[in-house]
Write a protein that holds these residues in place. Structure first.
Motif, PDB file in Angstrom:
ATOM      1  N   GLU A 189      30.786  -1.118  73.188  1.00 59.50           N
ATOM      2  CA  GLU A 189      31.649  -1.196  74.376  1.00 59.50           C
ATOM      3  C   GLU A 189      32.012  -2.644  74.717  1.00 59.50           C
ATOM      4  OE1 GLU A 189      33.005   1.204  76.430  1.00 59.50           O
ATOM      5  OE2 GLU A 189      32.439   2.721  74.967  1.00 59.50           O
ATOM      6  N   SER A 190      31.157  -3.578  74.359  1.00 57.80           N
ATOM      7  CA  SER A 190      31.472  -4.987  74.584  1.00 57.80           C
ATOM      8  C   SER A 190      32.613  -5.434  73.679  1.00 57.80           C
ATOM      9  CB  SER A 190      30.231  -5.863  74.331  1.00 57.80           C
ATOM     10  OG  SER A 190      29.217  -5.586  75.271  1.00 57.80           O
ATOM     11  N   VAL A 191      32.561  -5.008  72.419  1.00 57.91           N
ATOM     12  CA  VAL A 191      33.621  -5.399  71.490  1.00 57.91           C
ATOM     13  C   VAL A 191      34.942  -4.742  71.871  1.00 57.91           C
ATOM     14  CG1 VAL A 191      34.381  -5.309  69.080  1.00 57.91           C
ATOM     15  CG2 VAL A 191      32.021  -5.925  69.614  1.00 57.91           C
ATOM     16  N   ILE A 192      34.898  -3.479  72.286  1.00 63.61           N
ATOM     17  CA  ILE A 192      36.141  -2.817  72.729  1.00 63.61           C
ATOM     18  C   ILE A 192      36.742  -3.582  73.911  1.00 63.61           C
ATOM     19  CG2 ILE A 192      37.057  -0.718  73.804  1.00 63.61           C
ATOM     20  CD1 ILE A 192      35.019   0.861  72.132  1.00 63.61           C
ATOM     21  N   ASP A 193      35.893  -4.028  74.821  1.00 67.07           N
ATOM     22  CA  ASP A 193      36.382  -4.786  75.978  1.00 67.07           C
ATOM     23  C   ASP A 193      37.024  -6.095  75.532  1.00 67.07           C
ATOM     24  OD1 ASP A 193      36.355  -4.922  78.992  1.00 67.07           O
ATOM     25  OD2 ASP A 193      35.399  -6.840  78.508  1.00 67.07           O
ATOM     26  N   GLU A 194      36.370  -6.767  74.605  1.00 67.27           N
ATOM     27  CA  GLU A 194      36.905  -8.040  74.114  1.00 67.27           C
ATOM     28  C   GLU A 194      38.258  -7.834  73.428  1.00 67.27           C
ATOM     29  OE1 GLU A 194      34.156 -10.351  71.840  1.00 67.27           O
ATOM     30  OE2 GLU A 194      35.700 -11.713  71.091  1.00 67.27           O
ATOM     31  N   MET A 195      38.378  -6.758  72.658  1.00 65.09           N
ATOM     32  CA  MET A 195      39.643  -6.502  71.959  1.00 65.09           C
ATOM     33  C   MET A 195      40.746  -6.146  72.955  1.00 65.09           C
ATOM     34  SD  MET A 195      38.144  -4.531  68.614  1.00 65.09           S
ATOM     35  CE  MET A 195      39.361  -5.091  67.416  1.00 65.09           C
ATOM     36  N   SER A 196      40.389  -5.414  73.987  1.00 64.15           N
ATOM     37  CA  SER A 196      41.375  -5.089  75.033  1.00 64.15           C
ATOM     38  C   SER A 196      41.884  -6.371  75.675  1.00 64.15           C
ATOM     39  CB  SER A 196      40.735  -4.188  76.094  1.00 64.15           C
ATOM     40  OG  SER A 196      40.218  -3.022  75.524  1.00 64.15           O
ATOM     41  N   GLN A 197      40.955  -7.300  75.943  1.00 60.84           N
ATOM     42  CA  GLN A 197      41.360  -8.590  76.533  1.00 60.84           C
ATOM     43  C   GLN A 197      42.309  -9.335  75.598  1.00 60.84           C
ATOM     44  OE1 GLN A 197      37.338 -10.264  77.377  1.00 60.84           O
ATOM     45  NE2 GLN A 197      38.234 -10.854  79.344  1.00 60.84           N
ATOM     46  N   LYS A 198      41.908  -9.414  74.329  1.00 63.39           N
ATOM     47  CA  LYS A 198      42.702 -10.208  73.382  1.00 63.39           C
ATOM     48  C   LYS A 198      44.078  -9.611  73.135  1.00 63.39           C
ATOM     49  CE  LYS A 198      39.030 -12.675  71.051  1.00 63.39           C
ATOM     50  NZ  LYS A 198      38.082 -12.770  69.944  1.00 63.39           N
ATOM     51  N   LEU A 199      44.185  -8.285  73.225  1.00 66.93           N
ATOM     52  CA  LEU A 199      45.473  -7.632  72.983  1.00 66.93           C
ATOM     53  C   LEU A 199      46.255  -7.421  74.275  1.00 66.93           C
ATOM     54  CD1 LEU A 199      44.255  -5.015  70.339  1.00 66.93           C
ATOM     55  CD2 LEU A 199      45.772  -6.967  69.917  1.00 66.93           C
ATOM     56  N   GLY A 200      45.688  -7.845  75.389  1.00 72.52           N
ATOM     57  CA  GLY A 200      46.375  -7.709  76.670  1.00 72.52           C
ATOM     58  C   GLY A 200      46.537  -6.261  77.105  1.00 72.52           C
ATOM     59  N   LEU A 201      45.559  -5.442  76.785  1.00 72.05           N
ATOM     60  CA  LEU A 201      45.625  -4.013  77.101  1.00 72.05           C
ATOM     61  C   LEU A 201      44.654  -3.656  78.216  1.00 72.05           C
ATOM     62  CD1 LEU A 201      45.609  -2.686  73.419  1.00 72.05           C
ATOM     63  CD2 LEU A 201      47.598  -2.907  74.926  1.00 72.05           C
ATOM     64  N   ASP A 202      44.993  -2.589  78.937  1.00 70.05           N
ATOM     65  CA  ASP A 202      44.091  -2.074  79.974  1.00 70.05           C
ATOM     66  C   ASP A 202      42.876  -1.443  79.273  1.00 70.05           C
ATOM     67  OD1 ASP A 202      44.498  -0.277  83.023  1.00 70.05           O
ATOM     68  OD2 ASP A 202      42.777  -0.157  81.671  1.00 70.05           O
ATOM     69  N   PRO A 203      41.676  -1.908  79.577  1.00 67.30           N
ATOM     70  CA  PRO A 203      40.510  -1.397  78.838  1.00 67.30           C
ATOM     71  C   PRO A 203      40.261   0.096  79.041  1.00 67.30           C
ATOM     72  CG  PRO A 203      39.813  -2.782  80.697  1.00 67.30           C
ATOM     73  CD  PRO A 203      41.297  -2.923  80.569  1.00 67.30           C
ATOM     74  N   LEU A 204      40.665   0.618  80.179  1.00 67.83           N
ATOM     75  CA  LEU A 204      40.493   2.054  80.415  1.00 67.83           C
ATOM     76  C   LEU A 204      41.503   2.858  79.603  1.00 67.83           C
ATOM     77  CD1 LEU A 204      39.015   4.312  81.825  1.00 67.83           C
ATOM     78  CD2 LEU A 204      40.210   3.752  83.934  1.00 67.83           C
ATOM     79  N   GLU A 205      42.728   2.341  79.527  1.00 66.66           N
ATOM     80  CA  GLU A 205      43.746   3.026  78.715  1.00 66.66           C
ATOM     81  C   GLU A 205      43.356   3.008  77.237  1.00 66.66           C
ATOM     82  OE1 GLU A 205      46.056   4.803  79.769  1.00 66.66           O
ATOM     83  OE2 GLU A 205      46.589   4.137  81.791  1.00 66.66           O
ATOM     84  N   VAL A 206      42.758   1.911  76.798  1.00 64.47           N
ATOM     85  CA  VAL A 206      42.311   1.848  75.397  1.00 64.47           C
ATOM     86  C   VAL A 206      41.271   2.927  75.130  1.00 64.47           C
ATOM     87  CG1 VAL A 206      40.992   0.443  73.744  1.00 64.47           C
ATOM     88  CG2 VAL A 206      42.866  -0.584  75.059  1.00 64.47           C
ATOM     89  N   ARG A 207      40.376   3.121  76.077  1.00 66.93           N
ATOM     90  CA  ARG A 207      39.348   4.150  75.891  1.00 66.93           C
ATOM     91  C   ARG A 207      39.957   5.548  75.923  1.00 66.93           C
ATOM     92  NH1 ARG A 207      36.867  -0.492  77.808  1.00 66.93           N
ATOM     93  NH2 ARG A 207      34.730  -0.826  77.090  1.00 66.93           N
ATOM     94  N   ILE A 208      40.912   5.767  76.821  1.00 67.49           N
ATOM     95  CA  ILE A 208      41.576   7.084  76.852  1.00 67.49           C
ATOM     96  C   ILE A 208      42.293   7.341  75.530  1.00 67.49           C
ATOM     97  CG2 ILE A 208      43.451   8.394  77.930  1.00 67.49           C
ATOM     98  CD1 ILE A 208      42.657   7.049  80.611  1.00 67.49           C
TER      99      ILE A 208
END
Lengths: 746, 81
Positions: free
Chosen positions: A375-394
């Motif tokens: 979950e930490s890496v997913i958060d980091e990737m969301s940040q780097k790609l400028g994406l909403d971390p919740l939308e990435v998980r959905i």
């Protein structure tokens, strides 16, 4: 299994007062240390100051001469159990020829007073030959590390592995190379998590009484007295029927009271002295010599497209469950990517021996630490790609039909509904203040059912007693009584549920795995149906009609069908009053190995504020979303979700076993081992999603463990966003935040 | 015949395969069949395993039926806290 999703519940779903509440707040409740017996002795344990040493000799002669001392035991008093697992448990309770951790028991004394027993311990002379030790998981995994035990590696270990590795596992599917090739961004990070203690308030305690005719009774605080009986009977060379174990009220367990520590020692002292022996561990002993969690390090690598779709994921987990083999890394490796629909995924787990106490379970063992990394890496990737971390998980969430990362294809699951609930909750869009940030994480746990026996007695006044065999660690007496009342159609106040001892009802698996409300509830509903069938039969006898022409509704039998005749409903009280005249006492029972518990998902949102000067992290707001199936007693469900969140917050921010270079535990007490207390925390908001579990008649799902899984990453992700640098080493204490900021030039 | 998926680290003990075919009508026959066909798996099965049958995880339950079209996945023995 048919789940009655359209049932109009009358008792289930309400919030009656807890049946154990008055006893607990008035001090009437009997905990482990409250048991006493005539002629009772006090037992105390001498523990090793060395993390790893040979025991050259033990001289107990001077201790035995001390007036008041009635018995002394050492490892030489115990035999060699046939089962390797039991042998490991026994050796953890009392060393034989070698000590494996700071605090390892080497001898014990029973005396007429606790102070005499303590004096006697000082008279025991032990000669040790210290051996090289290792307490860090990565150091232990390295070639050339001190070897803790030989010949304990499973046959599946690849050749050339570290001498301290005992188990290896690998899960996954798909082509990783192809998956990573499709990614627009690949992030690879390493993480570390500290061993933590379950932090139960009641120290382990027991009273053992061994009779001269070979029978014994044991009273103890435990999550599973049948398991205690089975282990202790094997260690003592007894038949199970001759050892009766009674579980006391329990002051917290959380997985930590699923094994034994002083119980076989007390039994052996009682056997040698011929007197009852009571043992109560000190807080220091609890920390040094009961089982904490694994400690771990891991490497996580994820590939993602620029629109947020994960194309591949890999995790390598190195875990240590102390000085004896552990399989917890298997659970973590299975859980790591379980929340996501992964085209290609591989998780690898290693267990490594270290000179630490034998690990015990802690809510969802293995999952919180493994999911923290992912979950930490997913958060980091969301940040780097400028994406909403919740939308990435959905976008990536597992759903019905998803091939899970651990093998099976999911049936109906509630992760997407849980994520949508989080997305639509006001918390997710609430404004943040200075030095504040928001983190989130998904979590997963398997849940299971297991072996369960329930007996339900209808008393002559129409009230009901339920005897079940699972210590109530989270409100199960209420939920079991509520399900019985629901099925019987009677008020909850007419039902009393008790926990029977091991001789009073058939086997019950331990209170763990989020199993009790699910499995004991299922068995209770079926036991109630058994009793209902008998009561309908009694009514049919009285009415002189066919039993098949009687049905049960609202706590009464009534004729059913065109040819049944006209009779007013016969209530449970009327049927019970005539029980002796219509065939004798009425009872229902059910025994089952319950399956179909159904997996569970949760999503947590954490808002933190990090002080820029002190690096102290304050939890400002916290919301838990969890698929609970049908919530039998919503207050207890919320309590489980809140409790799991708080324990996970402690794991993220404060809690850790700290071993010095000498291999000794440096913080064996709640002063230096800091668990969050009420004043550290805001109110934890709990949002229950009731997605019915098809494996239970009322749709119930276990809720006890999933809540501890997301907080580690939710808090770490929030702190990371607050301080501007990725936090990868738990606990995220102020010195680590300071160091991370300094390293990042912030 | 039932197709049984086994987790990756056990493949070495099953001639490198992660999916094998076993003649079995229930949970017990799956485990017995795996042990008979791949003796290297016996020790691991004896230490305790779970089976997922059509998405439902069973820890024991010898006589839970499996059908030829069932999805059967061998898993480690489930533990919890």
């Amino acid at each position: 299994m048919t789940t009655d999703t359209k049932r109009n519940f009358k008792v289930v779903g309400t919030r009656p007062n807890r049946p154990d509440g008055v006893d607990k707040v008035t001090g009437r409740a009997m905990y482990g240390a409250d048991a006493t017996a005539p002629g009772m002795l006090w037992g105390k344990v001498l523990r090793s100051p060395h993390p790893h040493a040979e025991i050259v000799s033990i001289d107990t002669s001077e201790a035995m001469k001390l007036p008041g001392v009635q018995a002394v035991v050492t490892g030489a008093d115990f035999g060699d159990p046939e089962s390797l697992f039991v042998s490991d448990v026994q050796e953890h309770c009392m060393a034989k020829d070698r000590v494996y951790y700071d605090g390892h028991a080497v001898a014990a004394v029973a005396a007429t007073s606790a102070s005499t027993a303590a004096k006697a311990l000082k008279l025991i002379k032990i000669v040790y030959k210290p051996l090289p030790h290792v307490t860090d998981v990565d150091a232990a995994f390295a070639h050339g590390a001190p070897v803790i035990m030989h010949h304990r590696a499973f046959e599946i270990l690849p050749p050339g592995t570290s001498a301290n590795a005992t188990n290896f596992c690998e899960f996954g599917h798909g082509d990783l190379h192809e998956g990573f090739a499709k990614a627009d961004l690949i992030v690879e990070r390493s993480f570390r998590t500290a061993a933590t203690h379950q932090g139960y308030i009641e120290p382990n305690a027991c009273l053992a009484s061994y009779s001269s005719d070979g029978r014994a009774d044991l009273w103890c605080c435990t999550q599973g007295h049948y398991h205690v009986r089975d282990l202790c009977a094997q260690i003592m060379g007894m038949e199970a029927a001759q050892l009766r174990v009674t579980a006391s009220e329990i002051g917290g367990g959380f997985g930590g009271k699923t094994s034994i520590y002083v119980e076989p020692v007390a039994l052996m002292l009682s056997k040698k002295s011929g007197r009852p022996v009571k043992m109560v561990m000190s807080r220091e002993e609890v920390f040094r010599a009961t089982g904490p969690t694994i400690s771990s390090s891991m490497d996580v690598k994820i590939g993602m497209t620029k629109d947020g779709r994960m194309t591949a994921g890999q995790a390598v987990i190195r875990a240590s469950g102390g000085a004896w083999p552990s399989g917890t890394m298997e659970m973590g490796a299975q859980a790591a990517f379980a929340c996501y629909d992964m085209p290609a995924v591989k998780t690898i787990g290693w267990n490594v021996l270290t000179n630490r106490p034998k690990e015990s379970a802690y809510r969802a063992p293995g999952a919180p630490t493994a999911i923290f990394g992912v979950e930490s890496v997913i958060d980091e990737m969301s940040q780097k790609l400028g994406l909403d971390p919740l939308e990435v998980r959905i976008l990536n969430a597992a759903d019905a039909g998803t091939l899970s990362s651990y093998g099976p294809t999911f049936n109906q699951i509630g992760l997407k509904a849980t994520l949508e609930a989080a997305k639509n909750h006001p918390h997710y869009k609430a404004p943040l203040g200075p030095n504040q940030a928001r983190g989130l994480s998904c979590g997963f746990w398997f849940n299971f059912g297991g072996n369960t026996s329930v007996s339900l007695a209808v008393n002559t006044d129409g009230t009901v007693n339920i005897t079940e065999g699972n210590p109530d660690i989270g409100g199960s007496r209420a939920s079991i009584g509520m399900m019985a009342a629901e099925e019987l159609g009677i008020p909850f106040a007419d039902v009393r549920t008790i926990i029977g001892d091991t001789a009073s009802i058939g086997h019950n698996d331990t209170t763990d795995g989020s199993r009790v409300t699910f499995a004991v509830g299922l068995a209770t509903i079926r036991a109630a149906r058994d009793a209902i069938q008998k009561m309908c039969h009694r009514a049919a006898q009285i009415w002189d009609i066919d039993p098949d022409a009687v049905e049960w509704e609202d706590g009464a039998a009534k004729p059913s069908g065109p040819n049944a005749g006209q009779f007013p409903p016969m209530t449970i009280k009327e049927i019970a009053a005539n029980a002796f005249r219509t065939g004798g006492p009425i009872a229902g029972h059910h025994e089952v190995n319950a399956d179909g518990a159904g997996v569970s998902f949760g999503v947590h949102i954490a808002d933190v504020e990090v002080d820029p000067e002190t690096a102290h992290t304050l939890i400002k707001r916290y919301t838990v979303f969890q698929d609970a199936g049908k919530a039998v007693h919503p207050s207890y469900v919320e309590g489980q979700m809140q409790g799991g969140a708080v324990q996970g917050i402690g794991w993220a921010l404060n809690e850790e076993y700290i071993y010095g270079a000498d291999g000794r535990l440096q913080n064996a007490g709640f002063l230096d081992y800091r668990i969050p207390v009420a004043s550290d925390l805001p109110m934890i908001d709990a949002v229950i999603l009731e997605i019915p579990n098809p494996g239970h008649p009322y749709g119930v799902r276990g809720v006890g463990e999933t809540g501890i899984v997301p907080p580690l990453a939710a808090v770490a992700n929030a702190v990371t966003r607050a301080v501007g640098t990725r936090m990868t080493d738990l606990p995220i204490s102020p010195p680590k935040i300071m160091a991370a900021k300094a390293a990042a030039g912030k | 015949m039932v197709r049984v998926r086994i987790w990756g680290s056990l493949a070495r003990l099953a001639e490198g395969q992660t999916e094998v075919e076993i003649e079995a009508r229930n949970f017990k026959e799956v485990l017995d069949g795996l042990g008979a066909k791949y003796p290297g798996l016996k020790a691991h099965i004896a230490r305790g395993v779970s089976l997922s049958i059509d998405g439902v995880i069973y820890r024991e339950a010898w006589f839970t039926p499996v059908r030829p079209e069932s999805e059967v996945v061998l898993m480690p023995y489930m533990t919890g806290g």
